[in-house]
Design a protein around this motif. Structure first.
Motif, PDB file in Angstrom:
ATOM      1  N   ASP A   1     -11.887  94.149 121.795  1.00 13.32           N
ATOM      2  CA  ASP A   1     -12.205  93.562 123.095  1.00 13.32           C
ATOM      3  C   ASP A   1     -13.591  92.924 123.061  1.00 13.32           C
ATOM      4  N   SER A   2     -13.807  91.988 122.144  1.00 10.92           N
ATOM      5  CA  SER A   2     -15.100  91.329 122.079  1.00 10.92           C
ATOM      6  C   SER A   2     -15.134  90.156 123.052  1.00 10.92           C
ATOM      7  N   PRO A   3     -16.309  89.828 123.592  1.00 13.54           N
ATOM      8  CA  PRO A   3     -16.399  88.665 124.479  1.00 13.54           C
ATOM      9  C   PRO A   3     -15.925  87.382 123.820  1.00 13.54           C
ATOM     10  N   VAL A   4     -16.203  87.222 122.525  1.00 11.82           N
ATOM     11  CA  VAL A   4     -15.828  85.998 121.826  1.00 11.82           C
ATOM     12  C   VAL A   4     -14.315  85.863 121.742  1.00 11.82           C
ATOM     13  N   GLU A   5     -13.620  86.938 121.346  1.00  9.29           N
ATOM     14  CA  GLU A   5     -12.159  86.833 121.230  1.00  9.29           C
ATOM     15  C   GLU A   5     -11.489  86.730 122.584  1.00  9.29           C
ATOM     16  N   ARG A   6     -12.004  87.421 123.590  1.00  6.63           N
ATOM     17  CA  ARG A   6     -11.437  87.274 124.933  1.00  6.63           C
ATOM     18  C   ARG A   6     -11.500  85.831 125.392  1.00  6.63           C
ATOM     19  N   SER A   7     -12.564  85.140 124.993  1.00  4.98           N
ATOM     20  CA  SER A   7     -12.809  83.795 125.497  1.00  4.98           C
ATOM     21  C   SER A   7     -12.215  82.704 124.632  1.00  4.98           C
ATOM     22  N   PHE A   8     -12.282  82.878 123.295  1.00  6.57           N
ATOM     23  CA  PHE A   8     -11.938  81.790 122.378  1.00  6.57           C
ATOM     24  C   PHE A   8     -10.609  81.977 121.671  1.00  6.57           C
ATOM     25  N   GLY A   9     -10.061  83.183 121.687  1.00  4.71           N
ATOM     26  CA  GLY A   9      -8.855  83.462 120.923  1.00  4.71           C
ATOM     27  C   GLY A   9      -9.183  84.162 119.614  1.00  4.71           C
ATOM     28  N   SER A  10      -8.159  84.393 118.813  1.00  6.81           N
ATOM     29  CA  SER A  10      -8.316  85.179 117.587  1.00  6.81           C
ATOM     30  C   SER A  10      -7.472  84.580 116.472  1.00  6.81           C
ATOM     31  N   PRO A  11      -7.937  84.686 115.208  1.00  3.53           N
ATOM     32  CA  PRO A  11      -9.204  85.267 114.769  1.00  3.53           C
ATOM     33  C   PRO A  11     -10.330  84.242 114.869  1.00  3.53           C
ATOM     34  N   THR A  12     -11.562  84.738 114.963  1.00  7.85           N
ATOM     35  CA  THR A  12     -12.712  83.861 114.851  1.00  7.85           C
ATOM     36  C   THR A  12     -13.517  84.262 113.623  1.00  7.85           C
ATOM     37  N   ILE A  13     -14.315  83.341 113.152  1.00  9.77           N
ATOM     38  CA  ILE A  13     -15.143  83.581 111.977  1.00  9.77           C
ATOM     39  C   ILE A  13     -16.114  84.742 112.198  1.00  9.77           C
ATOM     40  N   LEU A  14     -16.439  85.041 113.469  1.00  7.82           N
ATOM     41  CA  LEU A  14     -17.360  86.132 113.782  1.00  7.82           C
ATOM     42  C   LEU A  14     -16.681  87.482 113.844  1.00  7.82           C
ATOM     43  N   THR A  15     -15.381  87.507 114.087  1.00  2.50           N
ATOM     44  CA  THR A  15     -14.703  88.757 114.440  1.00  2.50           C
ATOM     45  C   THR A  15     -13.565  89.080 113.493  1.00  2.50           C
ATOM     46  N   CYS A  16     -13.767  88.802 112.217  1.00  2.00           N
ATOM     47  CA  CYS A  16     -12.767  89.149 111.223  1.00  2.00           C
ATOM     48  C   CYS A  16     -13.475  89.591 109.944  1.00  2.00           C
ATOM     49  N   GLU A  17     -12.729  90.160 109.026  1.00  2.00           N
ATOM     50  CA  GLU A  17     -13.278  90.656 107.772  1.00  2.00           C
ATOM     51  C   GLU A  17     -12.378  90.232 106.619  1.00  2.00           C
ATOM     52  N   GLY A  18     -12.839  90.510 105.405  1.00  2.00           N
ATOM     53  CA  GLY A  18     -12.015  90.377 104.219  1.00  2.00           C
ATOM     54  C   GLY A  18     -11.494  88.987 103.979  1.00  2.00           C
ATOM     55  N   ALA A  19     -10.210  88.902 103.605  1.00  2.45           N
ATOM     56  CA  ALA A  19      -9.602  87.632 103.219  1.00  2.45           C
ATOM     57  C   ALA A  19      -9.603  86.624 104.370  1.00  2.45           C
ATOM     58  N   VAL A  20      -9.382  87.102 105.589  1.00  5.72           N
ATOM     59  CA  VAL A  20      -9.364  86.183 106.738  1.00  5.72           C
ATOM     60  C   VAL A  20     -10.746  85.572 106.940  1.00  5.72           C
ATOM     61  N   HIS A  21     -11.778  86.394 106.807  1.00 11.78           N
ATOM     62  CA  HIS A  21     -13.141  85.887 106.951  1.00 11.78           C
ATOM     63  C   HIS A  21     -13.469  84.880 105.859  1.00 11.78           C
ATOM     64  N   ARG A  22     -13.093  85.182 104.618  1.00 10.78           N
ATOM     65  CA  ARG A  22     -13.365  84.247 103.517  1.00 10.78           C
ATOM     66  C   ARG A  22     -12.624  82.932 103.733  1.00 10.78           C
ATOM     67  N   GLU A  23     -11.431  83.008 104.251  1.00 16.99           N
ATOM     68  CA  GLU A  23     -10.625  81.805 104.505  1.00 16.99           C
ATOM     69  C   GLU A  23     -11.290  80.908 105.547  1.00 16.99           C
ATOM     70  N   LEU A  24     -11.735  81.499 106.649  1.00 16.80           N
ATOM     71  CA  LEU A  24     -12.317  80.711 107.727  1.00 16.80           C
ATOM     72  C   LEU A  24     -13.723  80.241 107.393  1.00 16.80           C
ATOM     73  N   ARG A  25     -14.507  81.094 106.751  1.00 19.45           N
ATOM     74  CA  ARG A  25     -15.876  80.731 106.409  1.00 19.45           C
ATOM     75  C   ARG A  25     -15.916  79.714 105.276  1.00 19.45           C
ATOM     76  N   GLY A  26     -14.979  79.821 104.351  1.00 21.36           N
ATOM     77  CA  GLY A  26     -14.977  78.940 103.182  1.00 21.36           C
ATOM     78  C   GLY A  26     -14.883  77.474 103.541  1.00 21.36           C
ATOM     79  N   GLY A  27     -14.164  77.167 104.608  1.00 23.21           N
ATOM     80  CA  GLY A  27     -14.050  75.772 105.002  1.00 23.21           C
ATOM     81  C   GLY A  27     -15.340  75.187 105.531  1.00 23.21           C
ATOM     82  N   LEU A  28     -16.233  76.033 106.009  1.00 21.84           N
ATOM     83  CA  LEU A  28     -17.512  75.570 106.553  1.00 21.84           C
ATOM     84  C   LEU A  28     -18.630  75.547 105.529  1.00 21.84           C
TER      85      LEU A  28
END
Length: 396
Positions: free
Chosen positions: A66-93
Motif C-alpha cells: 500500500d505505497s503512495p506511489v503504487e496507489r497513484s501510478f499503478g504497479s509495478p514501478t521502478i521504485l516499488t519492485c525488486e529482483g528481476a522486475v527491478h532490473r528489467e525496468l531500471r535497465g531501460g533507463l
C-alpha cells in the motif's frame, strides 16, 4: 518513553509539511525507529539505520502492499519492485543516464534550454525563479532527454504538480488522490499513443528502451508494463534537479561569502555547492520499505509486514555524521549525502540531476552575477516527502 510515544503520535502531516527537521531531530535523539500514525508508516531517522534498511533487501523490500506511489501510478514501478522486475525496468533507463553518457550530452542539451528560459524572464521586476526558471528548465531538459521534447513546459509542469500529489500522499487524502488520478488520465491520453508508436518503431530514447530493453528480437513489453515507471521517471526527473537547484540558490543567497566562493571558484566549487544543497534540504525525503520478517533495527523489533520510511532527509542532518547539520556549508568535508538513496535503488538519474543543477545555476550566475533576493521576500521551504522553496523572488 511515554512522552516520546505521545510526541510521535502527535505528529501531523501539516507539521511535517511546514518543517520536518525539528521533528526528525527529536526522533533521532529519543525514538529513531518509531511509528508515526499520521503517515501510516514507521520512521527511521538516523543515518546508520536508514542505510541499513535500504541496503538490506533480504530484510526490507521495496515491494509494498500500500505505497503512495503504487496507489497513484499503478504497479509495478521502478521504485516499488525488486529482483528481476527491478532490473528489467531500471535497465531501460540506465543507459541514457550513466555518468559517462550524461557528460557527453548534458551541456549541449541543457544549456540552451536554461539560456532560453532565462532570456524570456522580465527584467527590472520581481520574478519567482522557482516557478519561472528552476522548474521549467528541469522539466524541459528531462522531456528532451526522454524523447518528449514536443510537450510544452506548461503541460509538463501541470503533470509534475499533479503526479506529486499522489506520490506524497502517505496520509491517503482523497483530494490528493483524485488530483493525481486526473493528472494520470491526462498524461496517459498523451503518452500511450506515443508509446504504442515506439513499440512498433523503436527509437534511441529512454522511453523506447524501456519497452525493448533485453527483450527477444521483434518483441517488446506491453505499454501498460512500463507506464507506472514512466510516471515515476517524469515526476522524479522534473522534481529533483529543479527543486535542488532552487535550494542551492537559497543557501548561497543567505551567505554571500559562500556565493562569492562559488562564483569565483569554478566547476569544483559549484559541484560542492550542489552536493551541499542536496544534503541540506533533500528534494526527495524518503525511501519506503516493508519488513520481510520480524527484524530488529535500532534496538526495536519490527513485525513482518511493517512499512517503514527510511528518512533520507533526516539522515542528511544526523549529528553523528555532520557537524552543525542544519547549516548550509559548501566547505564541508564530511563525506557523501543520502539524497539519492542507497543500494540497488540508488537514484538512476543522479548524474543527470547533478549535472543539470550545475548548468542551471551556472547559466543564472553567469548572466546575473550580482543577483540577490528581493528585500523582504526571504524564501521559506515546504514539504517533507518533496521539500522545496515555492517562492524564490529576485529582480533580474
Amino acid at each position: 518513553m511515554t512522552r516520546t510515544l505521545e510526541f510521535a503520535e502527535s505528529i501531523t502531516i501539516e507539521a511535517l509539511e511546514r518543517d520536518p527537521y525539528p521533528i526528525y531531530a527529536r526522533l533521532r535523539r529519543e525514538a529513531p525507529i518509531t511509528p508515526v500514525p499520521a503517515a501510516n508508516v514507521w520512521f527511521a531517522t538516523r543515518w546508520a539505520d536508514v542505510e541499513t534498511i535500504v541496503k538490506s533487501p533480504r530484510l526490507f523490500t521495496a515491494e509494498a502492499a500500500d505505497s503512495p506511489v503504487e496507489r497513484s501510478f499503478g504497479s509495478p514501478t521502478i521504485l516499488t519492485c525488486e529482483g528481476a522486475v527491478h532490473r528489467e525496468l531500471r535497465g531501460g533507463l540506465e543507459a541514457r543516464y550513466r555518468a559517462r553518457e550524461v557528460s557527453g550530452y548534458i551541456d549541449a542539451l541543457a544549456r540552451p534550454i536554461a539560456e532560453r528560459v532565462l532570456d524570456e524572464l522580465p527584467r527590472g521586476e520581481p520574478v519567482n525563479l522557482m516557478a519561472r526558471y528552476f522548474e521549467p528548465v528541469s522539466a524541459l531538459a528531462l522531456a528532451e532527454t526522454l524523447g518528449l521534447g514536443s510537450v510544452p513546459a506548461a503541460t509538463l509542469l501541470r503533470w509534475f504538480h499533479g503526479l506529486s500529489q499522489g506520490a506524497i500522499n502517505y496520509e491517503n487524502d482523497p483530494r490528493r488522490h483524485a488530483a493525481c488520478l486526473q493528472t494520470c488520465a491526462e498524461l496517459e491520453a498523451e503518452l500511450v499513443p506515443l508509446l504504442r508508436d515506439l513499440a512498433d518503431a523503436p527509437q534511441d530514447t529512454p522511453l523506447s528502451h524501456m519497452l525493448h530493453f533485453a527483450m527477444p528480437e521483434g518483441q517488446c513489453r506491453p505499454v501498460e508494463r512500463i507506464l507506472p515507471s514512466v510516471k515515476v521517471t517524469l515526476l522524479g526527473g522534473m522534481q529533483e534537479p529543479g527543486h535542488g537547484a532552487g535550494t542551492v540558490f537559497v543557501g548561497l543567497m543567505q551567505d554571500r561569502r559562500q556565493y562569492e566562493a562559488v562564483k569565483d571558484g569554478g566547476p569544483e566549487m559549484l559541484r560542492s555547492a550542489v552536493n551541499e544543497g542536496l544534503r541540506w534540504v533533500a528534494p526527495i525525503g524518503t525511501q519506503l520499505r516493508t519488513a520481510l520478517e520480524d527484524v530488529e533495527i535500532g534496538g526495536v523489533t519490527l513485525a513482518k509486514g511493517t512499512p517503514i520510511a527510511a528518512i533520507l532527509a533526516s539522515a542528511n542532518r544526523d549529528e553523528t555524521r555532520f557537524a552543525d547539520p542544519d547549516r548550509f556549508d559548501i566547505f564541508r568535508e564530511e563525506g557523501s549525502h543520502a539524497a539519492f538513496g542507497f543500494g540497488n535503488h540508488f537514484c538512476a538519474g543522479r548524474w543527470f540531476s547533478v549535472a543539470l543543477m550545475e548548468i542551471t545555476l551556472d547559466v543564472l550566475f553567469a548572466a546575473c552575477p550580482d543577483i540577490r533576493l528581493v528585500d523582504g521576500r526571504n524564501p521559506s521551504f515546504r514539504g517533507w516527502e518533496f521539500r522545496m522553496a515555492p517562492e524564490i523572488v529576485v529582480s533580474l
